[in-house]
Design a protein around this motif. Sequence first.
Motif, mmCIF file in Angstrom:
data_model
loop_
_atom_site.group_PDB
_atom_site.id
_atom_site.type_symbol
_atom_site.label_atom_id
_atom_site.label_comp_id
_atom_site.label_asym_id
_atom_site.label_seq_id
_atom_site.Cartn_x
_atom_site.Cartn_y
_atom_site.Cartn_z
ATOM 1 N N GLU A 1 -0.566 19.001 -1.545
ATOM 2 C CA GLU A 1 -1.104 20.037 -2.516
ATOM 3 C C GLU A 1 -2.104 20.962 -1.744
ATOM 4 O O GLU A 1 -2.283 22.147 -2.182
ATOM 5 C CB GLU A 1 -1.782 19.327 -3.573
ATOM 6 C CG GLU A 1 -0.873 18.569 -4.451
ATOM 7 C CD GLU A 1 -1.231 17.735 -5.658
ATOM 8 O OE1 GLU A 1 -2.730 17.859 -6.009
ATOM 9 O OE2 GLU A 1 -0.522 17.049 -6.347
ATOM 10 N N LYS A 2 -2.950 20.506 -0.820
ATOM 11 C CA LYS A 2 -3.801 21.177 -0.127
ATOM 12 C C LYS A 2 -3.356 21.981 1.072
ATOM 13 O O LYS A 2 -3.909 22.665 1.970
ATOM 14 C CB LYS A 2 -5.094 20.524 0.291
ATOM 15 C CG LYS A 2 -5.802 19.701 -0.812
ATOM 16 C CD LYS A 2 -6.820 18.825 -0.363
ATOM 17 C CE LYS A 2 -7.690 18.231 -1.348
ATOM 18 N NZ LYS A 2 -8.667 17.245 -0.796
ATOM 19 N N ASP A 3 -1.925 22.112 1.262
ATOM 20 C CA ASP A 3 -1.060 22.571 2.414
ATOM 21 C C ASP A 3 -1.751 22.066 3.641
ATOM 22 O O ASP A 3 -1.754 22.659 4.628
ATOM 23 C CB ASP A 3 -1.352 23.944 2.180
ATOM 24 C CG ASP A 3 -0.231 24.672 3.017
ATOM 25 O OD1 ASP A 3 0.890 24.360 3.112
ATOM 26 O OD2 ASP A 3 -0.610 25.790 3.558
ATOM 27 N N VAL A 4 -1.934 20.759 3.646
ATOM 28 C CA VAL A 4 -2.287 20.202 4.909
ATOM 29 C C VAL A 4 -1.335 19.154 5.497
ATOM 30 O O VAL A 4 -0.987 19.235 6.648
ATOM 31 C CB VAL A 4 -3.715 19.068 4.833
ATOM 32 C CG1 VAL A 4 -3.768 18.477 6.281
ATOM 33 C CG2 VAL A 4 -4.689 20.068 4.746
ATOM 34 N N VAL A 5 -0.470 18.548 4.655
ATOM 35 C CA VAL A 5 0.742 17.731 5.070
ATOM 36 C C VAL A 5 2.113 18.840 4.778
ATOM 37 O O VAL A 5 1.971 19.285 3.887
ATOM 38 C CB VAL A 5 0.950 16.417 4.146
ATOM 39 C CG1 VAL A 5 2.372 16.042 4.530
ATOM 40 C CG2 VAL A 5 -0.215 15.482 4.941
ATOM 41 N N VAL A 6 2.740 18.828 5.794
ATOM 42 C CA VAL A 6 4.016 19.685 5.832
ATOM 43 C C VAL A 6 5.257 18.983 5.478
ATOM 44 O O VAL A 6 6.035 19.464 4.461
ATOM 45 C CB VAL A 6 4.257 20.346 7.119
ATOM 46 C CG1 VAL A 6 5.629 21.337 7.380
ATOM 47 C CG2 VAL A 6 2.823 21.290 7.636
ATOM 48 N N MET A 7 5.549 17.815 5.897
ATOM 49 C CA MET A 7 6.513 16.940 5.475
ATOM 50 C C MET A 7 6.244 15.361 5.990
ATOM 51 O O MET A 7 5.357 15.138 6.807
ATOM 52 C CB MET A 7 7.887 17.421 6.193
ATOM 53 C CG MET A 7 7.595 17.471 7.570
ATOM 54 S SD MET A 7 9.352 18.331 8.284
ATOM 55 C CE MET A 7 9.182 19.920 8.205
ATOM 56 N N PHE B 1 -2.079 9.618 -1.351
ATOM 57 C CA PHE B 1 -2.643 10.163 -0.460
ATOM 58 C C PHE B 1 -2.024 11.499 0.547
ATOM 59 O O PHE B 1 -2.540 12.573 0.225
ATOM 60 C CB PHE B 1 -3.186 9.151 0.755
ATOM 61 C CG PHE B 1 -3.834 9.692 1.837
ATOM 62 C CD1 PHE B 1 -5.097 10.087 1.804
ATOM 63 C CD2 PHE B 1 -3.195 9.910 3.037
ATOM 64 C CE1 PHE B 1 -5.546 10.569 3.056
ATOM 65 C CE2 PHE B 1 -3.698 10.187 4.251
ATOM 66 C CZ PHE B 1 -5.275 10.775 4.098
ATOM 67 N N LEU B 2 -0.681 11.304 0.748
ATOM 68 C CA LEU B 2 -0.234 12.250 1.288
ATOM 69 C C LEU B 2 0.250 13.391 0.333
ATOM 70 O O LEU B 2 0.157 14.769 0.683
ATOM 71 C CB LEU B 2 1.034 11.888 1.848
ATOM 72 C CG LEU B 2 1.083 10.957 3.361
ATOM 73 C CD1 LEU B 2 2.295 10.663 3.571
ATOM 74 C CD2 LEU B 2 0.127 11.625 4.361
ATOM 75 N N ASP B 3 0.519 13.274 -1.182
ATOM 76 C CA ASP B 3 0.715 14.063 -2.225
ATOM 77 C C ASP B 3 -0.550 14.916 -2.192
ATOM 78 O O ASP B 3 -0.369 16.266 -2.317
ATOM 79 C CB ASP B 3 1.303 13.419 -3.153
ATOM 80 C CG ASP B 3 2.593 13.160 -3.142
ATOM 81 O OD1 ASP B 3 3.455 13.395 -2.488
ATOM 82 O OD2 ASP B 3 2.996 12.372 -4.298
ATOM 83 N N HIS C 1 0.828 -1.133 0.070
ATOM 84 C CA HIS C 1 -0.053 -0.050 -0.064
ATOM 85 C C HIS C 1 0.857 1.316 -0.072
ATOM 86 O O HIS C 1 0.227 2.445 0.088
ATOM 87 C CB HIS C 1 -1.087 0.123 1.057
ATOM 88 C CG HIS C 1 -2.146 -1.328 1.150
ATOM 89 N ND1 HIS C 1 -3.191 -1.209 0.293
ATOM 90 C CD2 HIS C 1 -2.090 -2.237 1.785
ATOM 91 C CE1 HIS C 1 -3.623 -2.093 0.266
ATOM 92 N NE2 HIS C 1 -3.050 -3.011 1.414
ATOM 93 N N ARG C 2 2.155 1.217 -0.119
ATOM 94 C CA ARG C 2 3.010 2.321 0.019
ATOM 95 C C ARG C 2 2.682 3.365 -1.045
ATOM 96 O O ARG C 2 2.490 4.574 -0.898
ATOM 97 C CB ARG C 2 4.281 1.829 -0.265
ATOM 98 C CG ARG C 2 5.316 2.943 -0.204
ATOM 99 C CD ARG C 2 6.907 2.391 -0.325
ATOM 100 N NE ARG C 2 7.866 3.448 -0.660
ATOM 101 C CZ ARG C 2 8.370 4.497 -0.070
ATOM 102 N NH1 ARG C 2 7.493 4.831 1.042
ATOM 103 N NH2 ARG C 2 9.389 5.021 -0.488
ATOM 104 N N GLU C 3 2.481 2.837 -2.391
ATOM 105 C CA GLU C 3 2.114 3.761 -3.358
ATOM 106 C C GLU C 3 0.709 4.627 -3.145
ATOM 107 O O GLU C 3 0.786 5.941 -3.406
ATOM 108 C CB GLU C 3 2.072 3.286 -4.914
ATOM 109 C CG GLU C 3 1.975 4.208 -6.036
ATOM 110 C CD GLU C 3 1.829 3.396 -7.410
ATOM 111 O OE1 GLU C 3 1.309 4.052 -8.157
ATOM 112 O OE2 GLU C 3 2.661 2.545 -7.487
#
Length: 90
Positions: free
Chosen positions: A32-38, A26-28, A19-21
């Motif tokens: 793009e929505k500026d919700v995940v920083v790193m 999901f994180l990408d 399920h890595r991909e």
Amino acid sequence: MKYFAVFLSMLDEEKSSIHREEHLKFLDGLREKDVVVMNGRFTDGAGGLVIYKGQDGEEVEKLVKQDPYIINGARDYELHEWEMVTEYEI
């Protein structure tokens, strides 16, 4: 806006590989929505870490529960509000 550190501890290496991909897509999408920083994996195989931005822990936890790693039982999670320091005052 607050920051939250989410530790994604390894439960099943095979499921994580499968399920890595999906997880990274999901994180990408959240980046793009500026919700995940790193985000990134621990080199010792223990899992990974994702830094989210959100109004509160409940909002972020709802997102975490949508992660393919969590849905498919590849990882467990631990969520902590994180006070990010960008400058030190002396």
